[in-house]
Motif scaffolding. Structure first.
Motif, PDB file in Angstrom:
ATOM      1  N   GLU A  19     -58.113 -82.851 -13.809  1.00 49.71           N
ATOM      2  CA  GLU A  19     -58.531 -83.129 -12.421  1.00 49.71           C
ATOM      3  C   GLU A  19     -59.282 -84.317 -12.337  1.00 49.71           C
ATOM      4  O   GLU A  19     -59.173 -85.102 -11.353  1.00 49.71           O
ATOM      5  CB  GLU A  19     -59.584 -82.114 -11.890  1.00 49.71           C
ATOM      6  N   ALA A  20     -59.760 -85.037 -13.569  1.00 48.82           N
ATOM      7  CA  ALA A  20     -60.527 -86.330 -13.623  1.00 48.82           C
ATOM      8  C   ALA A  20     -59.316 -87.185 -13.550  1.00 48.82           C
ATOM      9  O   ALA A  20     -59.706 -88.500 -13.459  1.00 48.82           O
ATOM     10  CB  ALA A  20     -61.389 -86.255 -14.802  1.00 48.82           C
ATOM     11  N   GLY A  21     -58.111 -87.143 -14.168  1.00 47.49           N
ATOM     12  CA  GLY A  21     -56.972 -88.012 -14.322  1.00 47.49           C
ATOM     13  C   GLY A  21     -56.825 -88.661 -15.448  1.00 47.49           C
ATOM     14  O   GLY A  21     -56.193 -89.542 -15.853  1.00 47.49           O
ATOM     15  N   ILE A  22     -57.508 -87.824 -16.549  1.00 43.57           N
ATOM     16  CA  ILE A  22     -57.547 -88.362 -18.015  1.00 43.57           C
ATOM     17  C   ILE A  22     -56.231 -87.884 -18.619  1.00 43.57           C
ATOM     18  O   ILE A  22     -55.748 -88.831 -19.562  1.00 43.57           O
ATOM     19  CB  ILE A  22     -58.681 -87.957 -18.668  1.00 43.57           C
ATOM     20  N   ILE A  23     -55.884 -86.541 -18.352  1.00 43.06           N
ATOM     21  CA  ILE A  23     -54.571 -86.234 -19.041  1.00 43.06           C
ATOM     22  C   ILE A  23     -53.566 -85.739 -17.921  1.00 43.06           C
ATOM     23  O   ILE A  23     -53.980 -85.352 -16.871  1.00 43.06           O
ATOM     24  CB  ILE A  23     -54.888 -84.969 -20.099  1.00 43.06           C
ATOM     25  N   ASN A  24     -52.366 -85.746 -18.668  1.00 44.67           N
ATOM     26  CA  ASN A  24     -51.275 -85.024 -17.909  1.00 44.67           C
ATOM     27  C   ASN A  24     -51.004 -83.752 -18.499  1.00 44.67           C
ATOM     28  O   ASN A  24     -50.983 -83.640 -19.831  1.00 44.67           O
ATOM     29  CB  ASN A  24     -50.292 -86.114 -17.701  1.00 44.67           C
ATOM     30  N   GLN A  25     -50.736 -82.918 -17.668  1.00 44.82           N
ATOM     31  CA  GLN A  25     -50.328 -81.535 -18.488  1.00 44.82           C
ATOM     32  C   GLN A  25     -48.950 -80.810 -17.717  1.00 44.82           C
ATOM     33  O   GLN A  25     -48.799 -80.957 -16.399  1.00 44.82           O
ATOM     34  CB  GLN A  25     -51.356 -80.309 -18.280  1.00 44.82           C
ATOM     35  N   VAL A  26     -48.013 -80.570 -18.622  1.00 49.07           N
ATOM     36  CA  VAL A  26     -46.847 -80.026 -18.021  1.00 49.07           C
ATOM     37  C   VAL A  26     -46.390 -78.887 -18.796  1.00 49.07           C
ATOM     38  O   VAL A  26     -46.675 -78.693 -19.875  1.00 49.07           O
ATOM     39  CB  VAL A  26     -45.785 -81.144 -18.159  1.00 49.07           C
ATOM     40  N   TYR A  27     -45.879 -77.839 -18.103  1.00 49.11           N
ATOM     41  CA  TYR A  27     -45.369 -76.556 -18.714  1.00 49.11           C
ATOM     42  C   TYR A  27     -43.813 -77.163 -19.333  1.00 49.11           C
ATOM     43  O   TYR A  27     -43.208 -77.500 -18.819  1.00 49.11           O
ATOM     44  CB  TYR A  27     -45.302 -75.547 -18.107  1.00 49.11           C
ATOM     45  N   ARG A  28     -43.764 -76.663 -20.707  1.00 52.15           N
ATOM     46  CA  ARG A  28     -42.304 -76.720 -21.218  1.00 52.15           C
ATOM     47  C   ARG A  28     -42.288 -75.228 -21.820  1.00 52.15           C
ATOM     48  O   ARG A  28     -42.880 -74.817 -23.086  1.00 52.15           O
ATOM     49  CB  ARG A  28     -42.277 -77.846 -22.308  1.00 52.15           C
ATOM     50  N   GLY A  29     -41.487 -74.621 -21.129  1.00 53.58           N
ATOM     51  CA  GLY A  29     -41.381 -73.042 -21.395  1.00 53.58           C
ATOM     52  C   GLY A  29     -42.612 -72.514 -21.172  1.00 53.58           C
ATOM     53  O   GLY A  29     -43.179 -72.525 -20.108  1.00 53.58           O
ATOM     54  N   THR A  30     -43.023 -71.685 -22.588  1.00 53.25           N
ATOM     55  CA  THR A  30     -44.466 -71.045 -22.482  1.00 53.25           C
ATOM     56  C   THR A  30     -45.683 -71.930 -22.587  1.00 53.25           C
ATOM     57  O   THR A  30     -46.886 -71.728 -22.862  1.00 53.25           O
ATOM     58  CB  THR A  30     -44.392 -69.894 -23.224  1.00 53.25           C
ATOM     59  N   ALA A  31     -45.352 -73.270 -23.218  1.00 51.43           N
ATOM     60  CA  ALA A  31     -46.246 -74.041 -23.782  1.00 51.43           C
ATOM     61  C   ALA A  31     -46.796 -75.015 -22.656  1.00 51.43           C
ATOM     62  O   ALA A  31     -45.901 -75.492 -21.956  1.00 51.43           O
ATOM     63  CB  ALA A  31     -45.784 -74.805 -24.913  1.00 51.43           C
ATOM     64  N   LYS A  32     -48.006 -75.209 -22.630  1.00 44.22           N
ATOM     65  CA  LYS A  32     -48.517 -76.392 -21.732  1.00 44.22           C
ATOM     66  C   LYS A  32     -48.870 -77.596 -22.625  1.00 44.22           C
ATOM     67  O   LYS A  32     -49.564 -77.333 -23.834  1.00 44.22           O
ATOM     68  CB  LYS A  32     -49.980 -75.935 -21.250  1.00 44.22           C
TER      69      LYS A  32
END
Length: 114
Positions: free
Chosen positions: A63-76
């Motif tokens: 939410e601070a914009g430091i990391i990007n998170q994406v789901y790939r299958g069941t892994a974030k």
């Protein structure tokens, strides 16, 4: 596929970034991601906190914009938003990571010499 909300680069604020980086656990995540240089699953980063607390730390970083998170299958998967942060706050990320590494080294050597 589940998509997580991330701030647009123009919505990333310095005070939110500094707040997120002020926590030792979140700083450790950032250091790990900087060393990895790419996408890393949450499970690869060993944080000494409960799963729910770890989830909170990742959310604050996202939410601070430091990391990007994406789901790939069941892994974030997590990655640093280095390009955005370097464009907005030149040198900040490298300075914080370098300072954290120095502090981590000093803390580690102090534990072993005592």
């Amino acid at each position: 596929m589940r998509v997580l909300d991330h701030p647009r680069p123009e919505d990333i604020r310095l005070e939110a970034v500094l707040h997120a980086l002020a926590d030792p656990m979140r700083l450790e995540v950032v250091r790990f991601l900087a060393q990895a240089g790419g996408e890393v699953a949450c499970s690869e980063i060993d944080l000494a906190v409960s799963k729910s607390t770890g989830t909170h730390h990742y959310r604050v970083l996202r939410e601070a914009g430091i990391i990007n998170q994406v789901y790939r299958g069941t892994a974030k998967l997590n990655s640093l938003r280095r390009e955005d942060l370097d464009a907005l706050f030149p040198g900040l990320l490298d300075s914080v990571i370098a300072a954290a590494a120095r502090l981590g080294t000093r803390a580690s050597s102090a534990r072993h010499s005592g």
